[in-house]
Design a protein around this motif. Sequence first.
Motif, PDB file in Angstrom:
ATOM      1  N   TYR A  84       0.858  -1.180   0.000  1.00 56.99           N
ATOM      2  CA  TYR A  84       0.000   0.000   0.000  1.00 56.99           C
ATOM      3  C   TYR A  84       0.895   1.230   0.000  1.00 56.99           C
ATOM      4  O   TYR A  84       1.914   1.294   0.697  1.00 56.99           O
ATOM      5  CB  TYR A  84      -0.907   0.028   1.230  1.00 56.99           C
ATOM      6  N   SER A  85       0.478   2.213  -0.767  1.00 59.32           N
ATOM      7  CA  SER A  85       1.187   3.488  -0.816  1.00 59.32           C
ATOM      8  C   SER A  85       0.159   4.594  -0.960  1.00 59.32           C
ATOM      9  O   SER A  85      -0.930   4.371  -1.483  1.00 59.32           O
ATOM     10  CB  SER A  85       2.147   3.501  -2.013  1.00 59.32           C
ATOM     11  N   GLU A  86       0.511   5.779  -0.508  1.00 59.59           N
ATOM     12  CA  GLU A  86      -0.352   6.942  -0.737  1.00 59.59           C
ATOM     13  C   GLU A  86      -0.474   7.207  -2.237  1.00 59.59           C
ATOM     14  O   GLU A  86      -1.495   7.676  -2.701  1.00 59.59           O
ATOM     15  CB  GLU A  86       0.214   8.176  -0.018  1.00 59.59           C
ATOM     16  N   ASN A  87       0.573   6.866  -2.968  1.00 61.04           N
ATOM     17  CA  ASN A  87       0.583   7.023  -4.414  1.00 61.04           C
ATOM     18  C   ASN A  87      -0.106   5.797  -5.035  1.00 61.04           C
ATOM     19  O   ASN A  87       0.382   4.670  -4.937  1.00 61.04           O
ATOM     20  CB  ASN A  87       2.024   7.132  -4.914  1.00 61.04           C
ATOM     21  N   VAL A  88      -1.257   5.994  -5.682  1.00 57.36           N
ATOM     22  CA  VAL A  88      -2.051   4.902  -6.246  1.00 57.36           C
ATOM     23  C   VAL A  88      -1.236   4.065  -7.234  1.00 57.36           C
ATOM     24  O   VAL A  88      -1.366   2.844  -7.280  1.00 57.36           O
ATOM     25  CB  VAL A  88      -3.331   5.458  -6.920  1.00 57.36           C
ATOM     26  N   ALA A  89      -0.369   4.686  -8.009  1.00 61.08           N
ATOM     27  CA  ALA A  89       0.418   3.975  -9.018  1.00 61.08           C
ATOM     28  C   ALA A  89       1.400   2.980  -8.403  1.00 61.08           C
ATOM     29  O   ALA A  89       1.843   2.050  -9.071  1.00 61.08           O
ATOM     30  CB  ALA A  89       1.163   4.969  -9.897  1.00 61.08           C
ATOM     31  N   GLN A  90       1.745   3.156  -7.130  1.00 59.22           N
ATOM     32  CA  GLN A  90       2.711   2.273  -6.470  1.00 59.22           C
ATOM     33  C   GLN A  90       2.048   1.139  -5.684  1.00 59.22           C
ATOM     34  O   GLN A  90       2.735   0.308  -5.127  1.00 59.22           O
ATOM     35  CB  GLN A  90       3.618   3.089  -5.553  1.00 59.22           C
ATOM     36  N   ARG A  91       0.736   1.102  -5.619  1.00 60.50           N
ATOM     37  CA  ARG A  91       0.035   0.030  -4.906  1.00 60.50           C
ATOM     38  C   ARG A  91       0.047  -1.242  -5.761  1.00 60.50           C
ATOM     39  O   ARG A  91      -0.133  -1.182  -6.972  1.00 60.50           O
ATOM     40  CB  ARG A  91      -1.411   0.422  -4.620  1.00 60.50           C
ATOM     41  N   LEU A  92       0.217  -2.381  -5.103  1.00 61.31           N
ATOM     42  CA  LEU A  92       0.168  -3.650  -5.829  1.00 61.31           C
ATOM     43  C   LEU A  92      -0.275  -4.776  -4.910  1.00 61.31           C
ATOM     44  O   LEU A  92      -0.176  -4.691  -3.693  1.00 61.31           O
ATOM     45  CB  LEU A  92       1.524  -3.967  -6.471  1.00 61.31           C
ATOM     46  N   LEU A  93      -0.796  -5.832  -5.526  1.00 57.90           N
ATOM     47  CA  LEU A  93      -1.252  -7.019  -4.805  1.00 57.90           C
ATOM     48  C   LEU A  93      -0.707  -8.239  -5.529  1.00 57.90           C
ATOM     49  O   LEU A  93      -0.783  -8.315  -6.759  1.00 57.90           O
ATOM     50  CB  LEU A  93      -2.793  -7.062  -4.773  1.00 57.90           C
ATOM     51  N   VAL A  94      -0.159  -9.184  -4.773  1.00 55.91           N
ATOM     52  CA  VAL A  94       0.384 -10.408  -5.356  1.00 55.91           C
ATOM     53  C   VAL A  94      -0.655 -11.512  -5.177  1.00 55.91           C
ATOM     54  O   VAL A  94      -0.998 -11.891  -4.050  1.00 55.91           O
ATOM     55  CB  VAL A  94       1.724 -10.805  -4.694  1.00 55.91           C
ATOM     56  N   VAL A  95      -1.170 -12.010  -6.315  1.00 57.12           N
ATOM     57  CA  VAL A  95      -2.207 -13.042  -6.318  1.00 57.12           C
ATOM     58  C   VAL A  95      -1.732 -14.186  -7.207  1.00 57.12           C
ATOM     59  O   VAL A  95      -1.396 -13.965  -8.375  1.00 57.12           O
ATOM     60  CB  VAL A  95      -3.553 -12.489  -6.843  1.00 57.12           C
ATOM     61  N   ASN A  96      -1.713 -15.373  -6.644  1.00 54.60           N
ATOM     62  CA  ASN A  96      -1.275 -16.575  -7.374  1.00 54.60           C
ATOM     63  C   ASN A  96       0.087 -16.352  -8.039  1.00 54.60           C
ATOM     64  O   ASN A  96       0.332 -16.764  -9.163  1.00 54.60           O
ATOM     65  CB  ASN A  96      -2.310 -16.999  -8.424  1.00 54.60           C
ATOM     66  N   GLY A  97       0.975 -15.635  -7.346  1.00 54.40           N
ATOM     67  CA  GLY A  97       2.330 -15.406  -7.847  1.00 54.40           C
ATOM     68  C   GLY A  97       2.448 -14.304  -8.883  1.00 54.40           C
ATOM     69  O   GLY A  97       3.530 -14.077  -9.412  1.00 54.40           O
ATOM     70  N   GLN A  98       1.370 -13.596  -9.187  1.00 51.61           N
ATOM     71  CA  GLN A  98       1.406 -12.512 -10.164  1.00 51.61           C
ATOM     72  C   GLN A  98       1.106 -11.187  -9.473  1.00 51.61           C
ATOM     73  O   GLN A  98       0.362 -11.143  -8.501  1.00 51.61           O
ATOM     74  CB  GLN A  98       0.384 -12.749 -11.275  1.00 51.61           C
ATOM     75  N   VAL A  99       1.661 -10.120 -10.010  1.00 53.75           N
ATOM     76  CA  VAL A  99       1.484  -8.782  -9.445  1.00 53.75           C
ATOM     77  C   VAL A  99       0.358  -8.069 -10.182  1.00 53.75           C
ATOM     78  O   VAL A  99       0.316  -8.051 -11.412  1.00 53.75           O
ATOM     79  CB  VAL A  99       2.792  -7.966  -9.546  1.00 53.75           C
ATOM     80  N   PHE A 100      -0.579  -7.476  -9.402  1.00 52.08           N
ATOM     81  CA  PHE A 100      -1.721  -6.766  -9.988  1.00 52.08           C
ATOM     82  C   PHE A 100      -1.825  -5.362  -9.396  1.00 52.08           C
ATOM     83  O   PHE A 100      -1.515  -5.141  -8.229  1.00 52.08           O
ATOM     84  CB  PHE A 100      -3.026  -7.513  -9.696  1.00 52.08           C
ATOM     85  N   ASN A 101      -2.300  -4.435 -10.213  1.00 57.13           N
ATOM     86  CA  ASN A 101      -2.596  -3.064  -9.789  1.00 57.13           C
ATOM     87  C   ASN A 101      -4.097  -2.908  -9.666  1.00 57.13           C
ATOM     88  O   ASN A 101      -4.859  -3.758 -10.131  1.00 57.13           O
ATOM     89  CB  ASN A 101      -2.058  -2.053 -10.805  1.00 57.13           C
ATOM     90  N   GLU A 102      -4.534  -1.796  -9.074  1.00 60.03           N
ATOM     91  CA  GLU A 102      -5.961  -1.521  -8.945  1.00 60.03           C
ATOM     92  C   GLU A 102      -6.619  -1.496 -10.327  1.00 60.03           C
ATOM     93  O   GLU A 102      -6.034  -0.995 -11.288  1.00 60.03           O
ATOM     94  CB  GLU A 102      -6.185  -0.198  -8.222  1.00 60.03           C
ATOM     95  N   GLY A 103      -7.815  -2.057 -10.422  1.00 62.00           N
ATOM     96  CA  GLY A 103      -8.552  -2.112 -11.674  1.00 62.00           C
ATOM     97  C   GLY A 103      -8.314  -3.393 -12.462  1.00 62.00           C
ATOM     98  O   GLY A 103      -8.997  -3.644 -13.458  1.00 62.00           O
ATOM     99  N   SER A 104      -7.360  -4.208 -12.032  1.00 57.86           N
ATOM    100  CA  SER A 104      -7.044  -5.452 -12.736  1.00 57.86           C
ATOM    101  C   SER A 104      -8.007  -6.569 -12.359  1.00 57.86           C
ATOM    102  O   SER A 104      -8.565  -6.587 -11.251  1.00 57.86           O
ATOM    103  CB  SER A 104      -5.623  -5.914 -12.396  1.00 57.86           C
ATOM    104  N   GLU A 105      -8.171  -7.524 -13.271  1.00 57.42           N
ATOM    105  CA  GLU A 105      -8.948  -8.725 -12.986  1.00 57.42           C
ATOM    106  C   GLU A 105      -7.973  -9.780 -12.459  1.00 57.42           C
ATOM    107  O   GLU A 105      -7.112 -10.257 -13.196  1.00 57.42           O
ATOM    108  CB  GLU A 105      -9.667  -9.213 -14.248  1.00 57.42           C
TER     109      GLU A 105
END
Length: 133
Positions: A84-105
């Motif tokens: 998590y970051s205050e900067n939206v572009a730097q936020r990411l989530l690791v799901v099933n070994g892959q990195v996703f940004n907001e708005g991703s499926e």
Amino acid sequence: AVVAAPEVRRPPSRNADKQAQATAAPAMQAAPTVAAPAIAAASAAAVASPPPQAVAADRIYSLRELPPDVQQALPKFTVSGGVYSENVAQRLLVVNGQVFNEGSEIAPGVVLEQIRARVALLKFRGVRILQPY
């Protein structure tokens, strides 16, 4: 002198029971009605697909709070971490070994709406879900 033997009563045979039931069955059947096929079709449809439980549009659910029909339909995925970051572009989530940004499926039909501190907000079939990471 002739001695009469006592009368012996025997239980009815099984065949006699079946014959009695066969002759009584037509009398016990009700006359079919015109609505019977429609009722049968409606009740079969109700059994085949139970109505979905009401889901509040503005409510955010935890995974445990989801209605059973949504829990069963939700694809399986594993969240192994997030940033998590205050900067939206730097936020990411690791799901099933892959990195996703907001708005991703992140899984079929599961959209990553927002990454918050320690939780991600997901949307699946109009239901909003909090996923801790």
